[in-house]
Design an enzyme around this catalytic site. Structure first.
Site, mmCIF file in Angstrom:
data_model
loop_
_atom_site.group_PDB
_atom_site.id
_atom_site.type_symbol
_atom_site.label_atom_id
_atom_site.label_comp_id
_atom_site.label_asym_id
_atom_site.label_seq_id
_atom_site.Cartn_x
_atom_site.Cartn_y
_atom_site.Cartn_z
ATOM 1 N N ASN A 10 39.190 2.619 45.080
ATOM 2 C CA ASN A 10 40.043 2.945 46.219
ATOM 3 C C ASN A 10 41.343 2.176 46.004
ATOM 4 O O ASN A 10 41.392 0.980 46.233
ATOM 5 C CB ASN A 10 39.346 2.531 47.524
ATOM 6 C CG ASN A 10 40.249 2.710 48.738
ATOM 7 O OD1 ASN A 10 41.312 3.326 48.640
ATOM 8 N ND2 ASN A 10 39.829 2.176 49.874
ATOM 9 N N LYS A 12 44.089 2.352 47.559
ATOM 10 C CA LYS A 12 44.828 2.042 48.798
ATOM 11 C C LYS A 12 46.334 2.320 48.601
ATOM 12 O O LYS A 12 46.672 3.233 47.882
ATOM 13 C CB LYS A 12 44.544 0.600 49.230
ATOM 14 C CG LYS A 12 43.044 0.308 49.288
ATOM 15 C CD LYS A 12 42.693 -0.949 50.008
ATOM 16 C CE LYS A 12 41.175 -1.110 50.015
ATOM 17 N NZ LYS A 12 40.747 -2.252 50.804
ATOM 18 N N HIS A 95 37.876 5.344 56.362
ATOM 19 C CA HIS A 95 37.933 3.956 55.873
ATOM 20 C C HIS A 95 38.270 3.045 57.052
ATOM 21 O O HIS A 95 39.021 3.437 57.950
ATOM 22 C CB HIS A 95 38.979 3.828 54.766
ATOM 23 C CG HIS A 95 38.922 2.496 54.077
ATOM 24 N ND1 HIS A 95 39.488 1.372 54.617
ATOM 25 C CD2 HIS A 95 38.330 2.107 52.923
ATOM 26 C CE1 HIS A 95 39.242 0.341 53.808
ATOM 27 N NE2 HIS A 95 38.546 0.762 52.777
ATOM 28 N N GLU A 97 40.254 0.725 57.346
ATOM 29 C CA GLU A 97 41.700 0.523 57.553
ATOM 30 C C GLU A 97 42.303 1.690 58.325
ATOM 31 O O GLU A 97 43.215 1.499 59.130
ATOM 32 C CB GLU A 97 42.379 0.329 56.179
ATOM 33 C CG GLU A 97 42.051 -1.048 55.608
ATOM 34 C CD GLU A 97 42.003 -1.131 54.085
ATOM 35 O OE1 GLU A 97 42.537 -0.234 53.409
ATOM 36 O OE2 GLU A 97 41.411 -2.103 53.582
ATOM 37 N N GLU A 167 30.714 -0.315 54.141
ATOM 38 C CA GLU A 167 31.684 -1.369 53.863
ATOM 39 C C GLU A 167 31.805 -2.319 55.062
ATOM 40 O O GLU A 167 32.536 -2.009 56.021
ATOM 41 C CB GLU A 167 33.058 -0.762 53.571
ATOM 42 C CG GLU A 167 33.084 0.161 52.375
ATOM 43 C CD GLU A 167 34.488 0.302 51.806
ATOM 44 O OE1 GLU A 167 34.655 0.024 50.615
ATOM 45 O OE2 GLU A 167 35.407 0.668 52.551
ATOM 46 N N GLY A 173 38.363 -6.978 50.854
ATOM 47 C CA GLY A 173 39.561 -7.686 50.426
ATOM 48 C C GLY A 173 39.522 -9.179 50.709
ATOM 49 O O GLY A 173 40.545 -9.860 50.623
ATOM 50 N N SER A 213 34.650 -6.254 48.316
ATOM 51 C CA SER A 213 34.727 -7.304 47.291
ATOM 52 C C SER A 213 33.730 -7.119 46.149
ATOM 53 O O SER A 213 33.204 -8.090 45.617
ATOM 54 C CB SER A 213 34.581 -8.686 47.928
ATOM 55 O OG SER A 213 35.635 -8.910 48.860
HETATM 56 P P1 PGA Z 1 37.829 -4.477 48.216
HETATM 57 O O1 PGA Z 1 38.057 -3.125 49.059
HETATM 58 O O2 PGA Z 1 36.974 -4.107 47.033
HETATM 59 O O3 PGA Z 1 39.212 -4.914 47.812
HETATM 60 O O4 PGA Z 1 37.150 -5.452 49.114
HETATM 61 C C1 PGA Z 1 37.030 -2.207 49.221
HETATM 62 C C2 PGA Z 1 37.485 -1.066 50.093
HETATM 63 O O5 PGA Z 1 38.199 -1.289 51.082
HETATM 64 O O6 PGA Z 1 37.144 0.101 49.820
#
Ligand code: PGA
Length: 248
Positions: A10, A12, A95, A97, A167, A173, A213
């Site tokens: 992803n 982003k 997601h 976000e 998630e 993140g 992560s």
């Molecule tokens: P990350 O993000 O691996 O940077 O924690 C995962 C995601 O938001 O899909």
């Protein structure tokens, strides 16, 4: 029946179109693995050059979002048909976000899931709890509510093709991965929820990723869990490490 693992990056809001093409070239040899599905979910403006850049490789392209309407006066939005026509196979829906920053709610996400299927795209439907919810002990209640609301009127045959990404928001993140036990427990809980909503065959077919992560060091242990069918990878998908994750 063994489920095929699916490991998706992803990206982003990272990578300009020219950076995207460069990254595809850098990762090309590293992400070769015929035993798993490999997907790059990329910003809308990168879709066309990335589809071109991964031609002839084992990589499929996904979008990070879409709108549920067929077409029309929705300035700034992108339809499922546009994605399909551009060569996209997967689309991330819901997601955290998008749920958080863009206030996307389950009723809207349900429309997006249905539209994605109608257009021949495979949704990667995200769910996950906040740290506060985990500490209150309502993780599974919350996730079951998300899954049930997002899948209203979605058929068993569609769910068999669906990808769900678990998630935990506190792990995204942050470098703070859920423990293998926490990740497996919730992924199993999601599968049990699908079995209740549909049937055992549907639950056995749906692929459930862990995200939050994931890195080259923890991927193997996470993906070895019986109910974890791969990962949705943010930060680590933008570097050579993604090859190690794909070849865990
Ligand atoms: P990350 O993000 O691996 O940077 O924690 C995962 C995601 O938001 O899909």
């Amino acid at each position: 029946m063994a489920r095929r693992k699916i490991i998706a990056g992803n990206w982003k809001m990272n990578m300009t179109p020219s950076e995207a093409v460069k990254l595809c070239a850098e990762l090309k040899e590293l992400v070769k693995n015929d035993d798993v599905d490999v997907v790059y979910c990329v910003p809308a403006i990168d879709i066309v050059p990335v589809v071109e850049a991964v031609k002839g490789t084992n990589v499929e392209v996904g979008a990070e979002n879409m709108y549920f309407e067929e077409k029309g006066a929705y300035t700034g939005e992108i339809s499922a048909a546009m994605l399909k026509d551009a060569g996209v196979k997967y689309v991330i829906i819901g997601h955290s976000e998008r749920r958080d920053y863009f206030k996307e709610e389950d009723a809207l996400l349900n429309k997006k899931v249905k539209k994605a299927f109608e257009a021949g795209l495979t949704p990667i439907l995200c769910c996950g709890e906040s740290l506060e919810q985990r500490e209150m002990g309502v993780t599974m209640d919350w996730i079951r509510l998300q899954i049930k609301s997002d899948l209203v009127d979605v058929t068993a045959d569609q769910v068999k093709e669906l990808v769900i990404a678990y998630e935990p928001i506190w792990a995204i993140g942050t470098g703070k991965t859920a423990t293998t036990e926490q990740a497996q427990e919730v992924c199993k809980g999601i599968r049990d929820c699908i079995a209740e909503m549909y049937d055992d065959a549907t639950a056995a077919a749906v692929r459930i990723q862990y995200g939050g992560s994931v890195n080259a060091g923890n991927a193997a242990e996470l993906f070895a869990q019986p109910d974890i069918d791969g990962g949705l990878v943010g930060g680590a998908s933008l570097k050579a490490d993604f090859g190690k994750i794909v070849n865990y």
